[in-house]
Scaffold this motif. Sequence first.
Motif, PDB file in Angstrom:
ATOM      1  N   LYS A 576       0.837  -1.210   0.000  1.00 31.58           N
ATOM      2  CA  LYS A 576       0.000   0.000   0.000  1.00 31.58           C
ATOM      3  C   LYS A 576       0.867   1.254   0.000  1.00 31.58           C
ATOM      4  CE  LYS A 576      -4.158  -1.772   2.324  1.00 31.58           C
ATOM      5  NZ  LYS A 576      -4.982  -1.706   3.565  1.00 31.58           N
ATOM      6  N   SER A 577       1.992   1.222   0.774  1.00 33.03           N
ATOM      7  CA  SER A 577       2.861   2.392   0.825  1.00 33.03           C
ATOM      8  C   SER A 577       3.532   2.664  -0.512  1.00 33.03           C
ATOM      9  CB  SER A 577       3.918   2.206   1.912  1.00 33.03           C
ATOM     10  OG  SER A 577       4.888   1.242   1.521  1.00 33.03           O
ATOM     11  N   LEU A 578       3.602   1.636  -1.344  1.00 33.41           N
ATOM     12  CA  LEU A 578       4.189   1.785  -2.679  1.00 33.41           C
ATOM     13  C   LEU A 578       3.139   2.103  -3.736  1.00 33.41           C
ATOM     14  CD1 LEU A 578       6.685  -1.222  -2.491  1.00 33.41           C
ATOM     15  CD2 LEU A 578       7.305   1.204  -2.628  1.00 33.41           C
ATOM     16  N   GLY A 579       1.899   2.291  -3.316  1.00 33.91           N
ATOM     17  CA  GLY A 579       0.851   2.715  -4.228  1.00 33.91           C
ATOM     18  C   GLY A 579       0.104   1.594  -4.899  1.00 33.91           C
ATOM     19  N   ILE A 580       0.150   0.400  -4.351  1.00 32.67           N
ATOM     20  CA  ILE A 580      -0.558  -0.737  -4.936  1.00 32.67           C
ATOM     21  C   ILE A 580      -1.906  -0.859  -4.237  1.00 32.67           C
ATOM     22  CG2 ILE A 580      -0.497  -3.235  -5.317  1.00 32.67           C
ATOM     23  CD1 ILE A 580       2.544  -3.084  -5.273  1.00 32.67           C
ATOM     24  N   HIS A 581      -2.981  -0.975  -5.034  1.00 35.68           N
ATOM     25  CA  HIS A 581      -4.324  -1.038  -4.470  1.00 35.68           C
ATOM     26  C   HIS A 581      -5.176  -2.015  -5.270  1.00 35.68           C
ATOM     27  CE1 HIS A 581      -3.433   2.443  -1.932  1.00 35.68           C
ATOM     28  NE2 HIS A 581      -2.920   3.038  -3.017  1.00 35.68           N
ATOM     29  N   GLY A 582      -6.369  -2.266  -4.772  1.00 36.65           N
ATOM     30  CA  GLY A 582      -7.365  -3.069  -5.476  1.00 36.65           C
ATOM     31  C   GLY A 582      -6.944  -4.509  -5.667  1.00 36.65           C
ATOM     32  N   ALA A 584      -4.683  -5.850  -7.545  1.00 29.14           N
ATOM     33  CA  ALA A 584      -3.238  -6.087  -7.494  1.00 29.14           C
ATOM     34  C   ALA A 584      -2.761  -6.264  -6.062  1.00 29.14           C
ATOM     35  CB  ALA A 584      -2.486  -4.944  -8.168  1.00 29.14           C
ATOM     36  N   LEU A 585      -3.360  -5.489  -5.125  1.00 27.43           N
ATOM     37  CA  LEU A 585      -2.989  -5.615  -3.718  1.00 27.43           C
ATOM     38  C   LEU A 585      -3.401  -6.972  -3.173  1.00 27.43           C
ATOM     39  CD1 LEU A 585      -1.814  -4.256  -1.202  1.00 27.43           C
ATOM     40  CD2 LEU A 585      -4.122  -3.373  -0.709  1.00 27.43           C
ATOM     41  N   GLU A 586      -4.587  -7.466  -3.581  1.00 23.06           N
ATOM     42  CA  GLU A 586      -5.044  -8.778  -3.140  1.00 23.06           C
ATOM     43  C   GLU A 586      -4.095  -9.874  -3.641  1.00 23.06           C
ATOM     44  OE1 GLU A 586      -8.988  -9.285  -4.490  1.00 23.06           O
ATOM     45  OE2 GLU A 586      -9.836  -7.656  -3.276  1.00 23.06           O
ATOM     46  N   GLU A 587      -3.639  -9.721  -4.872  1.00 22.72           N
ATOM     47  CA  GLU A 587      -2.734 -10.729  -5.430  1.00 22.72           C
ATOM     48  C   GLU A 587      -1.398 -10.743  -4.691  1.00 22.72           C
ATOM     49  OE1 GLU A 587      -2.536  -9.691  -9.517  1.00 22.72           O
ATOM     50  OE2 GLU A 587      -4.526 -10.517 -10.008  1.00 22.72           O
ATOM     51  N   VAL A 588      -0.875  -9.529  -4.355  1.00 20.69           N
ATOM     52  CA  VAL A 588       0.384  -9.478  -3.609  1.00 20.69           C
ATOM     53  C   VAL A 588       0.208 -10.118  -2.235  1.00 20.69           C
ATOM     54  CG1 VAL A 588       2.079  -7.945  -2.534  1.00 20.69           C
ATOM     55  CG2 VAL A 588       1.245  -7.466  -4.839  1.00 20.69           C
ATOM     56  N   ARG A 589      -0.926  -9.839  -1.570  1.00 18.09           N
ATOM     57  CA  ARG A 589      -1.176 -10.426  -0.255  1.00 18.09           C
ATOM     58  C   ARG A 589      -1.242 -11.947  -0.343  1.00 18.09           C
ATOM     59  NH1 ARG A 589      -3.276  -9.701   4.884  1.00 18.09           N
ATOM     60  NH2 ARG A 589      -4.458 -11.525   5.585  1.00 18.09           N
ATOM     61  N   ASN A 636      -6.207 -22.908 -10.779  1.00 17.92           N
ATOM     62  CA  ASN A 636      -6.569 -21.807 -11.686  1.00 17.92           C
ATOM     63  C   ASN A 636      -6.157 -20.467 -11.100  1.00 17.92           C
ATOM     64  OD1 ASN A 636      -8.380 -21.523  -9.626  1.00 17.92           O
ATOM     65  ND2 ASN A 636     -10.201 -21.406 -10.925  1.00 17.92           N
ATOM     66  N   LEU A 637      -5.093 -20.481 -10.280  1.00 20.63           N
ATOM     67  CA  LEU A 637      -4.604 -19.281  -9.616  1.00 20.63           C
ATOM     68  C   LEU A 637      -4.024 -18.320 -10.648  1.00 20.63           C
ATOM     69  CD1 LEU A 637      -4.346 -18.345  -6.668  1.00 20.63           C
ATOM     70  CD2 LEU A 637      -2.016 -19.243  -6.677  1.00 20.63           C
ATOM     71  N   GLN A 638      -4.167 -17.012 -10.371  1.00 22.12           N
ATOM     72  CA  GLN A 638      -3.645 -16.007 -11.292  1.00 22.12           C
ATOM     73  C   GLN A 638      -2.137 -16.174 -11.442  1.00 22.12           C
ATOM     74  OE1 GLN A 638      -5.502 -15.450  -8.626  1.00 22.12           O
ATOM     75  NE2 GLN A 638      -7.086 -13.893  -8.991  1.00 22.12           N
ATOM     76  N   SER A 639      -1.654 -15.956 -12.664  1.00 26.26           N
ATOM     77  CA  SER A 639      -0.228 -16.136 -12.934  1.00 26.26           C
ATOM     78  C   SER A 639       0.611 -15.140 -12.151  1.00 26.26           C
ATOM     79  CB  SER A 639       0.044 -15.988 -14.434  1.00 26.26           C
ATOM     80  OG  SER A 639      -0.335 -14.697 -14.890  1.00 26.26           O
ATOM     81  N   SER A 640       0.038 -13.934 -11.860  1.00 26.09           N
ATOM     82  CA  SER A 640       0.810 -12.943 -11.104  1.00 26.09           C
ATOM     83  C   SER A 640       1.100 -13.443  -9.690  1.00 26.09           C
ATOM     84  CB  SER A 640       0.050 -11.616 -11.053  1.00 26.09           C
ATOM     85  OG  SER A 640      -1.249 -11.806 -10.471  1.00 26.09           O
ATOM     86  N   GLU A 665      13.313  -6.933 -14.059  1.00 26.60           N
ATOM     87  CA  GLU A 665      12.864  -8.201 -14.636  1.00 26.60           C
ATOM     88  C   GLU A 665      12.083  -9.001 -13.592  1.00 26.60           C
ATOM     89  OE1 GLU A 665      16.437 -10.133 -15.842  1.00 26.60           O
ATOM     90  OE2 GLU A 665      16.511  -9.155 -17.800  1.00 26.60           O
ATOM     91  N   ILE A 666      12.409  -8.768 -12.316  1.00 26.14           N
ATOM     92  CA  ILE A 666      11.731  -9.460 -11.228  1.00 26.14           C
ATOM     93  C   ILE A 666      10.385  -8.780 -10.989  1.00 26.14           C
ATOM     94  CG2 ILE A 666      11.939 -10.241  -8.838  1.00 26.14           C
ATOM     95  CD1 ILE A 666      14.971  -9.632  -9.074  1.00 26.14           C
ATOM     96  N   PRO A 667       9.283  -9.542 -10.954  1.00 30.56           N
ATOM     97  CA  PRO A 667       7.974  -8.920 -10.697  1.00 30.56           C
ATOM     98  C   PRO A 667       7.998  -8.114  -9.397  1.00 30.56           C
ATOM     99  CG  PRO A 667       7.708 -11.195 -11.378  1.00 30.56           C
ATOM    100  CD  PRO A 667       9.172 -10.986 -11.172  1.00 30.56           C
ATOM    101  N   LEU A 668       7.287  -6.951  -9.396  1.00 31.40           N
ATOM    102  CA  LEU A 668       7.295  -6.077  -8.238  1.00 31.40           C
ATOM    103  C   LEU A 668       6.804  -6.799  -6.985  1.00 31.40           C
ATOM    104  CD1 LEU A 668       7.631  -3.331  -6.927  1.00 31.40           C
ATOM    105  CD2 LEU A 668       5.341  -2.694  -7.776  1.00 31.40           C
ATOM    106  N   GLY A 669       5.748  -7.602  -7.118  1.00 29.50           N
ATOM    107  CA  GLY A 669       5.242  -8.331  -5.964  1.00 29.50           C
ATOM    108  C   GLY A 669       6.299  -9.238  -5.359  1.00 29.50           C
ATOM    109  N   ALA A 670       7.103  -9.902  -6.213  1.00 25.19           N
ATOM    110  CA  ALA A 670       8.166 -10.775  -5.714  1.00 25.19           C
ATOM    111  C   ALA A 670       9.248  -9.969  -5.013  1.00 25.19           C
ATOM    112  CB  ALA A 670       8.773 -11.578  -6.866  1.00 25.19           C
TER     113      ALA A 670
END
Length: 732
Positions: A576-582, A584-589, A636-640, A665-670
């Motif tokens: 959230k502090s990096l501006g990720i919401h909605g 995309a935030l659920e996927e990172v969590r 069937n999990l999201q690829s992200s 090259e590394i995904p931001l969530g990772a």
Amino acid sequence: MQKNKSWRKILLSATLPVITITLWVLFAPLQFGGNVAYVIVAGNSMSPKYMLGDLVVVRSQASYKIGDAVTYQHPEIDYVFHRIVNIDPEGRFVMQGDHNSWQDLYHPSQEDVIGKLWLHAPGLGNRLENLRSPWGFAILALVFTFLLFTIVVPPEKKRGRRKERGKGNFMSGSHKKTGENLFILTVLALGALVLGFTAFRHPVLNEINTPLPYEQQAVFRYTAHVPSGIYDSDQIQPGEPIFRRLNGSFSIGLDYMFISAHPTSINGTYNLVAIVSDGSGWKRTLELIPETPFSGNVFTVSGTLALDKIQDFIDALERETGVERGRYTLSILSDIKIEGVLSELALQDSFSPEINFDITNLEVVLRKSANANQNVLNPIEKNALTRISHEPNKLNILGLKIPVSLARWIALGVGIPAAFFLILLLVQLYTSTQRSELERVRLWYGSMLIEARDIQMLDAPRQIEIASIDDLANLAEQDQRSILHLPDGDAHHFFVQTTEQLYHYQLDENTTGIEILSTPASSDGWTARLPWRRQSSALQDSYTRALEGWANAVDMRFYEEGHSEEIATITEKLAKSLGIHGRALEEVRLGAYLHDIGFMNIPETIVRKKKKLTKKEWKIVRSLPEQAKDRLMETNLQSSVVDIVHYHHERWDGSGYPEGLSGEEIPLGARIVAVIDVWDALKHPRPYRDAWSFEEICQYFREQSGIQFDPHVTEAFLDLLTEDFPEECGEV
């Protein structure tokens, strides 16, 4: 996908006796009825290939040939490992070391030979020598005892589990029969395969080479009249010198004999000549008896040698060349050629016996042999024909001699039907598992399951939904638990009860294939049956619950309860502090929640190890992201989300794993989860270190910013830490 051990045990149980018998047939020593002898090389006579201290393994053969490296038993020096270089007329082997310039004095017979070289292990003989000591035998005894009690004798805990399963096993009688058939067919097929492989590598008939020795002898005699008073008699006897003043000629005779214990029919030709030579290459020949035919095993020939004719040859040489040697060699020889039949075998040979004299102007003296045991007047030549015959070849299997031809028929007669029905059975098993997932469970996990009529007696800890029956079985095996099966209409519920958790998996009767989490599983009907769950409770989506169940199972094995939830919460705050919401935030969590899902299959010994990991153990650890990816890709999990789990061990500078990605090259969530994962690891103790202080952790992140971690993500994380722990982390 992980397979249950029950069916693997059937195949393993069928394979082990076949392997054991095969190894015994191949490696059993001669002392125990086998075909193999183990010999430690005791010298360097076979160097450079076979050196002192090497181990050579020899196998007994029906016959041996020139060029074979064999071990034979010497009557005086025990066992000798040398090579066959020839076969003498008596059928005995002429031996010689590869490094020797001389041949062995002893010629072993077929019975003396232990076996032909089969395997060679450089240096192993020296190591085995150590096992001959009392300490060596003690170590072997301990190892054997350990293997006996760990492999043959089942552990007490496992025996207890078998008793618990008892009656009501989910595997039906038909499936037990299938297991028995699978075991029997596997034993027959593998046994026939081994027998056939061995039988078809050996000839049906053994070639037997039987020597038929024979001997050709010649007895020379010479005589001449002399005046009385010079010799004991008035006749020169063989071996005495001939004085040229007394005799200008002498009679020479030859008696020939062909000797053999086998029936013979011999004929041929012979002649008798005298040759004078000077040792430098000059010679002249005087024919005494021209080529004459003979028939039979013996003949006698005689002639007269005029010494004046020999002297004429010498005088002409000295007169024309001016060279006077004074002493020459006079040879009497016969060229005998024979042909015929020896014990129904064609025979053709030659024999050239000769005697040699030293001749001077005064005397003719018989030249003696350097070998005191050799009679120069009685030259002998031994030889042999070889009768080639054949006899049925046999395999030595556990001391039982089986003809190779019979072994081939047994291998084909048993192996082909066994292989056919084994393949047919495996196809039927595969087809049945594809038709119904429940059928696959019965086949693969039947021996682990116990039928339950209700679950009222189960404890009421926190229930964790498991995504697949394979994972549930994995948990059951790790904790040595049975799986309870409770049918509920078209649904089937499977439980593993531990002291801390109740793991649950639900399967519909008509489910086909094995697509993990391909559709969310409804558990409304099931929840109503649990006495500790209220029907009015609002249930989480079973899909998310099952995924989190995976992570919770890892927590309970290696961390503390709530570990994954804590990681997910902190990750969400940083994102959230990096501006990720909605979304995309659920996927990172969710990715943070599942980041250690690869630990499902890692041995606990690696996680709990206090010492440095070995290369093999590091290889296992570095494979965890790939295992996690493979597991999650079946959903069937999201690829992200899968990418976050897969790449959170990558490093900003590209030195991480599994693919060595670098920078963006590394995904931001990772990249975010990588920071939180290391943060959590450092602030908790590990078996190999203590927990770090906040000050040490903050300093570490400052040092690794731009190396291990994304500088932007690191800066945001340190800002959060500074807000929460200003004294420990200080200002960034």
